[in-house]
Write an enzyme that holds these catalytic residues in place. Sequence first.
Site, mmCIF file in Angstrom:
data_model
loop_
_atom_site.group_PDB
_atom_site.id
_atom_site.type_symbol
_atom_site.label_atom_id
_atom_site.label_comp_id
_atom_site.label_asym_id
_atom_site.label_seq_id
_atom_site.Cartn_x
_atom_site.Cartn_y
_atom_site.Cartn_z
ATOM 1 N N CYS A 177 0.826 -1.213 0.000
ATOM 2 C CA CYS A 177 0.000 0.000 0.000
ATOM 3 C C CYS A 177 0.853 1.254 0.000
ATOM 4 O O CYS A 177 0.355 2.354 -0.237
ATOM 5 C CB CYS A 177 -0.948 0.007 1.191
ATOM 6 S SG CYS A 177 -0.086 0.079 2.764
ATOM 7 N N CYS A 216 -2.525 -3.246 8.405
ATOM 8 C CA CYS A 216 -2.224 -1.902 8.914
ATOM 9 C C CYS A 216 -1.806 -1.981 10.378
ATOM 10 O O CYS A 216 -0.911 -1.266 10.815
ATOM 11 C CB CYS A 216 -3.436 -0.988 8.775
ATOM 12 S SG CYS A 216 -4.308 -1.183 7.214
HETATM 13 FE FE1 FES Z 1 -1.594 0.611 4.176
HETATM 14 FE FE2 FES Z 1 -3.479 0.638 5.920
HETATM 15 S S1 FES Z 1 -3.707 0.475 3.776
HETATM 16 S S2 FES Z 1 -1.374 0.697 6.276
#
Ligand code: FES
Length: 147
Positions: free
Chosen positions: A33, A103
Amino acid sequence: MYTEKVMDHFMHPRNVGEIEDASGVGTVGNAKCGDIMRIYLDIDENQVVRDAKFKTFGCGAAIATSSMATEMIIGKTVQQALEVTNKAVMEALGGLPPVKVHCSLLAEQAVHAALWDYAQKNHLTIEGLKPPVGDVDELEHEEEEEA
Ligand code: FES
């Protein structure tokens, strides 16, 4: 989708910021991400976490978990802080949607990286602490050198 607690820590995150001359700093990133989290720890001579602060360049769940994780480790010994797992942080937040579990892992890894940094600086061994997986500090330095 998010619990009230998650929303609360997202809207009003605790312990945001930096600690000058921190005892340990850990920066980790998630390659998928692209989110980055940095945790600063102030640890006293009895190995108790006096203060913890964080900076998160990431999603709401990452902010909420770093907020909760810092709250949970303040006042704990380094050994106890190491035992604050992402699962415990998630439970304290009343749960996270499955796609957001990674996360909370980022928060755990950032705490571990900061503890590792502290241990290295003080030539200490914290039992059960492994070298940080996603510490992006080196990467940043490489980039700086290239620039
Ligand atoms: Fe990357 Fe939450 S989507 S830390």
